[in-house]
Structure formats: C-alpha cells, structure tokens
Design a protein around this motif. Structure first.
Motif, PDB file in Angstrom:
ATOM      1  N   ALA A 145      -4.637  12.616  -3.690  1.00  0.00           N
ATOM      2  CA  ALA A 145      -4.520  12.454  -2.242  1.00  0.00           C
ATOM      3  C   ALA A 145      -5.890  12.548  -1.570  1.00  0.00           C
ATOM      4  O   ALA A 145      -6.225  11.748  -0.690  1.00  0.00           O
TER       5      ALA A 145
ATOM      6  N   THR B 200       1.019   3.917  -3.030  1.00  0.00           N
ATOM      7  CA  THR B 200       0.767   5.330  -2.728  1.00  0.00           C
ATOM      8  C   THR B 200       1.850   6.214  -3.334  1.00  0.00           C
ATOM      9  O   THR B 200       1.550   7.229  -3.984  1.00  0.00           O
TER      10      THR B 200
ATOM     11  N   SER C 219       0.831  -1.204   0.000  1.00  0.00           N
ATOM     12  CA  SER C 219       0.000   0.000   0.000  1.00  0.00           C
ATOM     13  C   SER C 219       0.863   1.250   0.000  1.00  0.00           C
ATOM     14  O   SER C 219       0.583   2.219  -0.723  1.00  0.00           O
ATOM     15  N   PHE C 220       1.935   1.240   0.812  1.00  0.00           N
ATOM     16  CA  PHE C 220       2.854   2.379   0.829  1.00  0.00           C
ATOM     17  C   PHE C 220       3.508   2.574  -0.533  1.00  0.00           C
ATOM     18  O   PHE C 220       3.646   3.710  -1.016  1.00  0.00           O
TER      19      PHE C 220
ATOM     20  N   GLY D  31      -6.543   7.725  -7.424  1.00  0.00           N
ATOM     21  CA  GLY D  31      -6.942   8.027  -6.053  1.00  0.00           C
ATOM     22  C   GLY D  31      -7.724   6.901  -5.410  1.00  0.00           C
ATOM     23  O   GLY D  31      -7.404   6.456  -4.294  1.00  0.00           O
TER      24      GLY D  31
ATOM     25  N   TYR E  52      -5.294   0.289   0.636  1.00  0.00           N
ATOM     26  CA  TYR E  52      -5.254   0.393   2.096  1.00  0.00           C
ATOM     27  C   TYR E  52      -6.403  -0.384   2.737  1.00  0.00           C
ATOM     28  O   TYR E  52      -6.236  -0.975   3.813  1.00  0.00           O
TER      29      TYR E  52
ATOM     30  N   ILE F 165      -5.503   3.762  -4.801  1.00  0.00           N
ATOM     31  CA  ILE F 165      -4.671   3.853  -3.594  1.00  0.00           C
ATOM     32  C   ILE F 165      -5.510   3.557  -2.352  1.00  0.00           C
ATOM     33  O   ILE F 165      -5.106   2.798  -1.463  1.00  0.00           O
ATOM     34  N   GLY F 166      -6.702   4.148  -2.293  1.00  0.00           N
ATOM     35  CA  GLY F 166      -7.587   3.896  -1.154  1.00  0.00           C
ATOM     36  C   GLY F 166      -7.971   2.442  -1.044  1.00  0.00           C
ATOM     37  O   GLY F 166      -8.006   1.871   0.054  1.00  0.00           O
TER      38      GLY F 166
ATOM     39  N   SER G 131      -7.964   9.425  -2.283  1.00  0.00           N
ATOM     40  CA  SER G 131      -7.484   8.291  -1.496  1.00  0.00           C
ATOM     41  C   SER G 131      -8.079   8.318  -0.091  1.00  0.00           C
ATOM     42  O   SER G 131      -8.559   7.298   0.416  1.00  0.00           O
TER      43      SER G 131
ATOM     44  N   LEU H  66       1.041   8.786  -6.413  1.00  0.00           N
ATOM     45  CA  LEU H  66       1.196  10.229  -6.248  1.00  0.00           C
ATOM     46  C   LEU H  66       2.225  10.803  -7.232  1.00  0.00           C
ATOM     47  O   LEU H  66       2.043  11.904  -7.765  1.00  0.00           O
TER      48      LEU H  66
END
Length: 381
Positions: free
Chosen positions: A33, A13, A9-10, A284, A291, A287-288, A36, A17
């Motif tokens: 951002a 991200t 996930s990191f 976006g 997580y 990425i969400g 997300s 971005l």
C-alpha cells in the motif's frame, strides 16, 4: 466515467493487496500500500505529460497504451528492469539474477544501489532534454512569463538544448560522479556517469526525433486525408494516410514508454528504502503504475489540459526538478518524499494559476456581456 477509466486500476489494487496479504500477511499488505502511494505521488507529473502526448493519438492507441503499455510498465520496468540492471552490472546471467533477488535480497539491493549512478545519469539526461525542449520553445501561453519569454528567445539558437544538457552532464561527471555514493562507500564513477548520460541523450534524440518526424508528416497529410480515403475506397487500395498515422502513433507510443521508464527510475530505486523484496516491490509499484496510466487517459478524455492550460507547464517544471534531483542523487541521498512534494507543489501551483486564469476570463466575458446589454438598452434596441 471514473469507474470506466479507473476500473482496471481498482481491480488490480484489490488483487495486488490480496496477493500481498497471502504472500506476507499484514506487513506485506502495508508495504504494498505504501509503495503504491509512493509511485502515484512521484509519477503524477508523468501522467500530465503523457496526457499531452496521448491526446494526439486515436482511441485504438489509447487502448494499446492501457494494455500492452501497462504490461511494459509493470513487468518491464518494475520487475524485469531491476533484474536486468543487476545482471549487467554484476556480469551474471538473468536466471542467476532472479535467483539472487529471491534468495539473497540484501546482496540484490546492494547491486542495484551500486548501479544507481548509471541509472540516474541515463534517466536524468533523458528527462532534462524533455524539460529543456519545452522551456526553450516559444509558446503562445506562458505560465511564468518573466522566465519563459527570455528563454524562448534563447531557444531560437539551434541545438541549444543539447549543448546545455551536455554541459550539465560534463559538470555532473566532474563533481557528483567523482564521489558517487555506493553501497561500499564513495567511488569515482565519472566515466560511467558520462557514458550513461550520453546514452540517455542519444535515446531521447532518436525516439523523440522519430516520433516528432512522423507526427509532423501526419499533420501534413491530414488536409489530403479525405480525398485519399475516397480514392482508396474506389480503387480498393490501402490508404497511405492510415499507414502514416500508424507509424506516427507507434513512435509516439514508443516515446511514451521510454518517458515512463525514465520516470520510474526514482520510484524503483526509492522503493528499496521501504523493502528489498522484489515481489512486494513489483506489486506496489505495479498498482501505482496502473493508476498513473488510468489518470493519463482520464485527463485526455476530460480535456483537463485544455481547461487548465498551465498544468502542462507545471508538469514540465516538475520534470526539470526531477532531472536535477536524479543527477544530485549520484552523490547525495534525497528522500523520496522531497521528490514527490516538489512535483506535487509545482503541479498544484500551475493548477491554481489555471483556475485563476479561467476566473479572470469568465469575469471579463461577463463584464463585456453586461456592457453590450447596457448599450442595447441605451440605444433603444
């Protein structure tokens, strides 16, 4: 543990971005951002419910959930799904729909907005069935006992969840759907809402029914699994219990994907309030989604649902609220912040109730131990 579970996930991200910045500068960076954060806040209850299902699956299927599952969630629901909706509702080919999304973003947003009644009806009914089946089931642990006890008694009536869901759908089609909010103004979408809602109900019954059936069969076979493994090892034949476990896991995985799709409806629609750029939207929301998946696995591996027993209750109440909000948005616009805050409040309240319960149990056990020690001393032991 955190880095191992959230590492991908990191990484996603950071890549997302950077890609956003290269695509549209700092403005695009900020939009991605925000999207997300929006997706994570709207889908936290999704992670809790997913964890309750995923903990029944072995490590292999948990990895499938994080790999193939995330591809379906990110590319399927956050990128392909809006394009498919436009293609179906506007009666155009998928290539033409993609071209429209990239070249005429305002028209693309308009078509997705006009498809919202059918999307909301399908997702709302699917989520409503999840909530009703949970609330009508008699559980040993009850969070809001004053509400759950009488409802669990009513739940003994066969097919009550389906009857309630159909009544809700009928009322929705006769009220909200007759003044559905479209891009061009109010319109009567009663038939569309009715058909879409029935489709959502059927989807839940098929996928949920199959996953439940194979899960029950798996539990029946667990007692004989050891003997069958020994017999299979001697004869060299494949083990039937393993095959059955594969079917159970597959249908639970399929159920998770449909569940995730239903949760993503409000996120996809709500994203248009921030941007109508399909590329930024996919970055976006993707990425969400990463997580949410990682959080699901983290809850399973940490045993959080076993330690905080009311979390699952709070998540299902949040599902019920989301289902109601989806149906209401057929006519009325509700800001995504409200949807997210309701879910966060319900899960937060259930978490706090779980903490208080754990403290009360620990205090009671401490008193019992103290009492036993005093008894031993007074008896001269």
């Amino acid at each position: 543990m955190v880095l191992k579970t959230f590492g991908w996930s990191f990484a996603v991200t950071a890549l997302g971005l950077v890609a956003a910045f290269l695509f549209g500068g700092w403005t695009a960076f900020g939009v991605v951002a925000i999207l997300s954060i929006l997706e994570i806040s709207l889908s936290f209850d999704n992670a809790v419910v997913n964890a309750g299902i995923l903990k029944k699956m072995n490590a292999f299927w948990q990895k499938i959930f994080l790999t193939i599952g995330i591809l379906i969630a990110v590319f399927g629901m956050r990128l392909v799904f809006p394009v498919v909706i436009v293609a179906v509702t506007a009666s155009m080919g998928p290539i033409e729909a993609v071209d429209l999304a990239l070249t005429d973003k305002d028209r693309y947003e308009q078509l997705v907005t006009d498809a919202h009644p059918s999307i909301a009806a399908f997702g709302g009914m699917f989520l409503l069935m999840i909530f009703l089946d949970f609330i009508f089931e008699d559980r040993d642990i009850k969070w809001l006992g004053w509400l759950e006890r009488p409802l669990s008694k009513l739940g003994k009536v066969d097919m009550l969840s389906v009857c309630v869901a159909l009544i809700v759908l009928l009322i929705t089609s006769m009220t909200f759907a007759t003044h559905a909010h479209l891009h061009a103004g109010p319109a009567d979408k009663a038939e569309t809402v009715l058909l879409s809602g029935i489709a959502g109900l059927i989807t839940y019954m098929i996928v949920g029914g199959l996953s439940g059936y194979f899960e029950d069969k798996l539990e029946e076979e667990e007692e004989r699994e050891h003997e069958e493994e020994e017999e299979a090892a001697r004869s060299g034949k494949p083990r039937s219990a393993v095959a059955l476990a594969g079917k159970a896991a597959f249908f639970m995985f399929l159920y998770l994907e449909v569940l995730d799709a239903s949760f993503s409806f409000d996120g996809v629609i709500g994203a248009f309030a921030i941007t109508n750029d399909i590329v930024l939207m996919a970055l976006g929301l993707g990425i969400g989604a990463m997580y949410v998946r990682s959080l699901t696995v983290y809850l399973v591996r940490q045993g959080t649902l076993d330690d905080y027993v009311y979390l699952e209750h709070g998540a299902h109440y949040a599902i019920g609220a989301l289902a109601a909000l989806l149906l209401i948005t057929i006519q009325y616009e509700i800001h995504e912040v409200i949807t997210g805050l309701i879910g966060v409040f319900l899960i937060g309240a259930s978490f706090w109730s779980s903490v208080r319960r754990n403290r009360a149990i620990a205090a009671a056990e401490g008193k019992a131990e103290t009492s036993d020690e005093k008894t031993e001393v007074s008896s001269g032991v």
